[in-house]
Design an enzyme around this catalytic site. Structure first.
Site, mmCIF file in Angstrom:
data_model
loop_
_atom_site.group_PDB
_atom_site.id
_atom_site.type_symbol
_atom_site.label_atom_id
_atom_site.label_comp_id
_atom_site.label_asym_id
_atom_site.label_seq_id
_atom_site.Cartn_x
_atom_site.Cartn_y
_atom_site.Cartn_z
ATOM 1 N N LYS A 146 -3.878 6.637 27.191
ATOM 2 C CA LYS A 146 -4.941 5.660 26.855
ATOM 3 C C LYS A 146 -4.726 5.108 25.454
ATOM 4 C CE LYS A 146 -7.231 8.426 23.731
ATOM 5 N NZ LYS A 146 -7.267 8.195 22.284
ATOM 6 N N ASP A 176 -11.807 13.962 25.098
ATOM 7 C CA ASP A 176 -11.070 12.816 25.651
ATOM 8 C C ASP A 176 -10.624 13.029 27.090
ATOM 9 O OD1 ASP A 176 -11.210 11.440 23.315
ATOM 10 O OD2 ASP A 176 -9.071 11.533 22.840
ATOM 11 N N GLY A 235 -0.234 11.898 19.296
ATOM 12 C CA GLY A 235 0.054 10.479 19.061
ATOM 13 C C GLY A 235 -1.190 9.606 19.124
HETATM 14 O O1 C5P Z 1 -12.768 17.745 21.995
HETATM 15 P P1 C5P Z 1 -11.444 18.008 21.386
HETATM 16 O O2 C5P Z 1 -10.894 19.362 21.740
HETATM 17 O O3 C5P Z 1 -10.444 16.944 21.611
HETATM 18 O O4 C5P Z 1 -11.683 18.048 19.816
HETATM 19 C C1 C5P Z 1 -10.747 18.572 18.902
HETATM 20 C C2 C5P Z 1 -11.405 18.673 17.535
HETATM 21 O O5 C5P Z 1 -11.594 17.348 16.994
HETATM 22 C C3 C5P Z 1 -12.776 19.319 17.507
HETATM 23 O O6 C5P Z 1 -12.709 20.718 17.364
HETATM 24 C C4 C5P Z 1 -13.413 18.683 16.273
HETATM 25 O O7 C5P Z 1 -12.950 19.299 15.102
HETATM 26 C C5 C5P Z 1 -12.823 17.277 16.285
HETATM 27 N N1 C5P Z 1 -13.713 16.312 16.954
HETATM 28 C C6 C5P Z 1 -14.862 15.864 16.307
HETATM 29 N N2 C5P Z 1 -15.668 14.959 16.916
HETATM 30 C C7 C5P Z 1 -15.370 14.447 18.143
HETATM 31 C C8 C5P Z 1 -14.197 14.880 18.824
HETATM 32 C C9 C5P Z 1 -13.393 15.807 18.199
HETATM 33 O O8 C5P Z 1 -15.141 16.284 15.176
HETATM 34 N N3 C5P Z 1 -16.169 13.541 18.678
#
Ligand code: C5P
Length: 326
Positions: free
Chosen positions: A10, A140, A96
């Site tokens: 995406k 995501d 990426g």
């Molecule tokens: O949800 P995901 O595992 O992709 O998120 C990875 C990290 O990115 C989270 O632990 C957080 O630190 C940060 N994050 C955030 N706010 C979001 C998505 C991700 O702070 N909306």
């Protein structure tokens, strides 16, 4: 027997970061769009026990840190006696900003459901259940359950399908570096001059505009450009012309890696182009009205000596049709 699926990537067409929440995540608003570039996921289900992952890229962890592992552990909970082997053929960059790891997880779930149905061992999940498990694995992941143009809110995991738009040509610059998303969020917070209320207001402005333009209306609350009632063109062009299609991560990541700003400038040169960082990067992409624009952008990137990928926006229907690889 095994099944092989394309796990599409995406880009983000605008991304606004809101206030940090009590759970450590950030509220955000973004338009995700799937693109026609993919990894391949091969999955085999047998009677047996356990989950085994393999990958063509040694940098990808194969244990509980892997998004496919997280997804299948959840999907297989309460189903003892099933053995699943998954091979990930990595073609997309890691860290990426193209959502490759998240997409791998969604593709693995689709593959598992499809195999269990074929074997007559379980019916496919209802979509709300699929979206719930996807959201547990990562912010995501749910977008890849829907595909096409998707409005993301909450921490990115609350998804609404937007009407499909044209599958415009896309050129992506793939610099040989990864960006840590949590680190980028932390830097955003450190540099944040706005109050939480003002940050929430910026999210709402973007959300209202996205909903309006995708419903065929002018972006509400935005001053009309001189000489017209509202901007012309498809929803993306309207957001861009209203100055709303901004990725907040650029202010953080371009400061740290100025070369990425240079890549964006090169990708934005052809007429009618929209160029942006995707997610927190490092990929920078351009969307073009036609093939000539995309070719021009490729020539610009050539002079900068960076790896590139020529692809297109992929509609929801296109993703559904292209998921089965063999
Ligand atoms: O949800 P995901 O595992 O992709 O998120 C990875 C990290 O990115 C989270 O632990 C957080 O630190 C940060 N994050 C955030 N706010 C979001 C998505 C991700 O702070 N909306």
């Amino acid at each position: 027997m095994s099944i092989t699926l394309r796990s599409f990537a995406k880009v983000n067409l605008g991304l606004r970061i809101g206030p940090a929440r009590a759970d450590g995540f950030h509220a955000l608003a973004t338009v995700y769009h799937t693109i026609d570039a993919h990894d391949l996921i091969t999955l085999e289900v047998k009677r047996g026990a356990g989950l085994r992952l393999s990958c063509t890229d040694r940098r990808v962890p194969l244990d509980g840190r892997n998004t496919v592992h997280k997804m299948l552990t959840r999907a297989l909970a309460g189903r003892p006696g099933l053995g699943v082997r998954v091979h990930i053929d990595k073609r997309l960059p890691i860290q990426g900003g193209l959502g490759a790891g998240s997409s791998n997880a969604a593709a693995a779930l689709a593959g598992l459901e499809s195999e269990l149905a074929r074997l007559g061992w379980a019916a496919p999940l209802a979509e709300p259940d699929r979206l719930r498990i996807a959201a547990e694995v990562g912010s995501d992941v749910p977008l890849f359950v829907l595909g096409g143009a998707v409005l993301g809110t909450g921490r990115g995991e609350c998804v609404e399908p937007l009407p499909d738009r044209a599958e415009n040509p896309v050129v992506i610059a793939l610099p040989n570096m990864g960006v840590s998303t949590p680190e980028a969020f932390r830097t955003w917070d450190r540099n944040q001059p706005l109050t939480p209320d003002a940050q929430a207001g910026r999210l709402k402005e973007f959300l209202d505009a996205v909903r309006a333009v995708w419903a065929g209306q002018p972006p509400s609350g935005v001053a009309a450009p001189p000489g017209g009632d509202h901007a012309e063109g498809d929803p993306l062009s309207q957001l861009v012309q209203a100055g709303l299609c901004i990725n907040d991560f650029e202010s953080v990541v371009f400061e740290q890696i100025p070369f990425l700003r240079q890549l964006k400038k090169a990708l934005a040169l052809p007429g009618g182009a929209y160029a942006s960082l995707s997610g927190s990067g490092s990929a920078v992409f351009g969307v073009y009205p036609d093939d000539a624009g995309a070719q021009e952008a490729e020539a610009e990137l050539n002079t900068l000596g960076v790896r590139r990928l020529r692809t297109k926006l992929l509609s929801r229907a296109g993703m559904r049709a292209g998921t089965a690889a063999r």
